[in-house]
Design a protein around this motif. Structure first.
Motif, short mmCIF file in Angstrom:
data_model
loop_
_atom_site.label_atom_id
_atom_site.label_comp_id
_atom_site.label_asym_id
_atom_site.label_seq_id
_atom_site.Cartn_x
_atom_site.Cartn_y
_atom_site.Cartn_z
N VAL A 15 -16.61 2.03 -1.04
CA VAL A 15 -15.23 1.75 -0.48
C VAL A 15 -14.42 1.02 -1.40
O VAL A 15 -13.32 1.13 -1.64
CB VAL A 15 -15.41 1.09 0.90
N ARG A 20 -11.92 9.67 11.30
CA ARG A 20 -11.34 8.74 10.55
C ARG A 20 -12.09 8.60 9.21
O ARG A 20 -11.77 8.24 7.97
CB ARG A 20 -11.26 7.51 11.10
N ARG A 60 -9.56 10.60 1.06
CA ARG A 60 -8.58 9.74 0.25
C ARG A 60 -9.62 9.48 -0.97
O ARG A 60 -8.91 9.15 -1.99
CB ARG A 60 -8.47 8.42 0.97
N GLN A 61 -10.64 9.14 -0.85
CA GLN A 61 -11.52 8.61 -1.92
C GLN A 61 -11.53 9.70 -3.19
O GLN A 61 -11.45 9.24 -4.10
CB GLN A 61 -12.97 8.44 -1.47
N PHE A 87 -10.95 9.05 5.41
CA PHE A 87 -10.97 8.18 4.21
C PHE A 87 -12.06 8.76 2.97
O PHE A 87 -11.61 8.47 1.96
CB PHE A 87 -11.66 6.90 4.52
N ASN A 130 -3.86 11.55 6.09
CA ASN A 130 -5.18 11.06 6.76
C ASN A 130 -5.33 12.27 7.70
O ASN A 130 -4.72 13.31 7.60
CB ASN A 130 -5.01 9.96 7.53
N VAL A 166 -1.93 4.48 -1.52
CA VAL A 166 -2.07 5.44 -0.68
C VAL A 166 -1.10 6.56 -0.48
O VAL A 166 -1.50 7.59 -0.20
CB VAL A 166 -2.42 4.63 0.83
N THR A 181 -14.00 -2.89 9.13
CA THR A 181 -13.59 -1.58 8.65
C THR A 181 -14.43 -0.59 9.51
O THR A 181 -15.33 -0.96 10.31
CB THR A 181 -14.06 -1.43 7.25
#
Length: 310
Positions: free
Chosen positions: A130, A76, A83-84, A80, A290, A263, A120
């Motif tokens: 974040v 996970r 994704r950043q 993320f 993801n 997203v 989180t």
């Protein structure tokens, strides 16, 4: 048999040549948690975040170890982190920025760094990083949702295998897609050509599907959200439009809804740039945007446009 003597100087030269051959412009997979376009995310980045979270949350660590789910947490975090990177690239493309003041305001609105990271998978000292990424995703969503529309042909499937088969057929080009849609429609399967959706009129569908985050010619297969979660949609995007509209609609969009749409839009950036995940974290899910444990557990399929599609 004649023996071959390889001199040390020759060995050094050969090794140097091999190293130089591997030092091209492409990022190396060795030591990388993921590769996004031309950028390698170091393995150390993900591992450091993973270790920091476990050190700062002993109860979480104990629970994850008891349930043998520490690998899930690492995956996970890797997801993320990708994704950043995607959010940064998407923001540059759209000329969107998040200032330090906005990040500070966001953290204060959450009640401080500790509260911002509560619930989180990140530690308190990661709040700014974040927060910046979440704000970028929200801006991407809120700036795009009011004027986004998509036109597509689609059909339905009831199993993952059937969805993949139909997606591969539709990806062969508009004529094959039309044939499949007509065949399924005549058999009573939900299917149609030329359907158009506007994100502002269907915000929850925009957040729950990858339809608005695909280049024309892309074929998608995914489970429908909500009550239709057992049914698959297989769609070939034919047109995509994103217009900048000076309306009040973006101010009526809830922050979480806008971020969710942002997203989804990262899936388009991932398609354009390319994403590879280290096998230690699973595979990249091009629909869920993801990581996933394996191909069978991704949310669906994304087949980019084919240059030879007819």
């Amino acid at each position: 048999m004649r023996s071959v003597i390889v001199r040390p100087r020759l060995i050094v030269a050969l090794l140097a040549a091999a190293l130089l051959a591997g030092c091209g412009s492409q990022p190396t997979r060795m030591g990388s948690a993921a590769i996004v376009g031309d950028h390698a995310i170091p393995l150390d980045t993900v591992e450091e975040r993973f270790d920091t979270v476990l050190r700062s949350r002993p109860r979480m660590r104990q629970q994850l170890e008891n349930e043998q789910r520490t690998d899930e947490l690492a995956s996970r975090i890797a997801g993320f982190t990708v994704r950043q990177e995607l959010a940064e690239r998407a923001a540059r493309r759209r000329n969107l920025r998040v200032t330090d003041e906005e990040v500070t305001e966001w953290i204060n609105d959450q009640g401080g760094p500790k509260e911002a990271m509560r619930g989180t998978i990140f530690a308190t000292d990661q709040a700014r990083s974040v927060g910046r990424s979440l704000l970028l995703m929200r801006k991407l969503g809120s700036s795009t949702l009011p004027g986004a529309s998509v036109r597509f042909d689609y059909t339905s499937a009831t199993t993952r295998a059937d969805a993949r088969r139909k997606a591969e057929l539709m990806a062969r080009g508009p004529e094959r897609a039309k044939e499949l849609v007509e065949q399924d429609s005549s058999s009573g399967v939900s299917a149609a050509t030329g359907r158009t959706l506007r994100a502002a009129r269907n915000p929850r569908l925009a957040v729950g599907t990858p339809l608005f985050a695909a280049e024309p010619g892309t074929t998608l297969a995914f489970r429908l959200p909500g009550r239709d979660a057992t049914r698959w949609m297989v769609a070939r995007v034919t047109e995509r439009d994103v217009r900048s509209e000076d309306t009040d609609s973006d101010r009526r969009v809830r922050e979480q809804l806008a971020r969710g749409f942002g997203v989804q839009l990262l899936g388009l950036t991932a398609q354009r740039e390319g994403v590879e995940i280290s096998p230690r974290y699973g595979v990249w899910d091009p629909v869920g945007v993801n990581t996933a444990p394996d191909e069978d557990q991704t949310r669906g399929f994304r087949i980019p446009p084919r240059s030879d599609a007819v």
